[in-house]
Design a protein around this motif. Structure first.
Motif, PDB file in Angstrom:
ATOM      1  N   ARG A  34      41.590  46.144  35.448  1.00 30.51           N
ATOM      2  CA  ARG A  34      40.979  44.724  36.062  1.00 30.51           C
ATOM      3  C   ARG A  34      39.703  43.831  36.573  1.00 30.51           C
ATOM      4  N   ASP A  37      38.116  43.459  33.050  1.00 27.17           N
ATOM      5  CA  ASP A  37      37.994  42.505  31.721  1.00 27.17           C
ATOM      6  C   ASP A  37      37.843  41.045  32.774  1.00 27.17           C
ATOM      7  N   ALA A  38      37.404  41.435  34.430  1.00 28.38           N
ATOM      8  CA  ALA A  38      36.754  39.978  34.537  1.00 28.38           C
ATOM      9  C   ALA A  38      35.263  40.134  34.569  1.00 28.38           C
ATOM     10  N   ILE A 120      31.761  36.847  40.127  1.00 28.79           N
ATOM     11  CA  ILE A 120      32.826  37.723  39.436  1.00 28.79           C
ATOM     12  C   ILE A 120      33.665  38.613  40.631  1.00 28.79           C
ATOM     13  N   THR A 124      36.999  38.541  41.949  1.00 29.23           N
ATOM     14  CA  THR A 124      38.477  39.545  41.844  1.00 29.23           C
ATOM     15  C   THR A 124      38.836  39.746  43.009  1.00 29.23           C
TER      16      THR A 124
END
Length: 148
Positions: A34, A37-38, A120, A124
């Motif tokens: 996760r 990806d972020a 970011i 997240t």
């Protein structure tokens, strides 16, 4: 050796449902994906973000404390630093107090990238926290830190 099953399948299901190590590994992999990806738009993995953040200190730290914080051995830390050093995000310098030791310095470019990456990461993380709203996050963190 015979083809007899020595451990019944029910035991496999029990381990699947009760093994903290397995659940921690699965959760760690899912969280890593996760955050990877972020952070991809800024060219970092979650591990690189954590490493850069661990260097964001008033004075450049030696390798030992950084390795300890990241739960890495020094060899693994050295390997993780190489791509960051090649990109000009980190500088590895001799320790002036002990020329055998190394200090890890976040460069200006590294600080700029970390400044881009932090919002970011924060967004997240807020989504993860919201997904786990029924969980006492302080207790979860305390339990994980107790095991680390």
């Amino acid at each position: 050796m015979s083809d007899d099953v020595l451990i019944p399948y029910e035991t496999t299901l029990y381990v699947r449902d009760h093994c903290l190590c397995l659940q921690a590994q699965r959760a760690a992999r899912a969280l890593a994906r996760r955050f990877d990806d972020a952070l991809r738009p800024v060219g970092l993995t979650n591990g690189q973000f954590s490493l850069l953040m661990s260097l964001n200190r008033p004075a450049p730290p030696p390798m030992g404390p950084v390795a300890n914080l990241l739960a890495m051995d020094r060899t693994t830390l050295t390997a993780a630093l190489k791509p960051l050093e090649r990109r000009g995000l980190v500088r590895i310098e001799a320790d002036p107090r002990d020329r055998r030791g190394r200090l890890l310095r976040l460069t200006e470019e590294g600080r700029r990238l970390l400044t881009q990456a932090f919002p970011i990461w924060k967004e997240t993380h807020e989504k993860v926290d919201a997904q786990l709203s029924a969980v006492d996050m302080n207790a979860l963190r305390a339990g994980m830190m107790a095991l680390a």
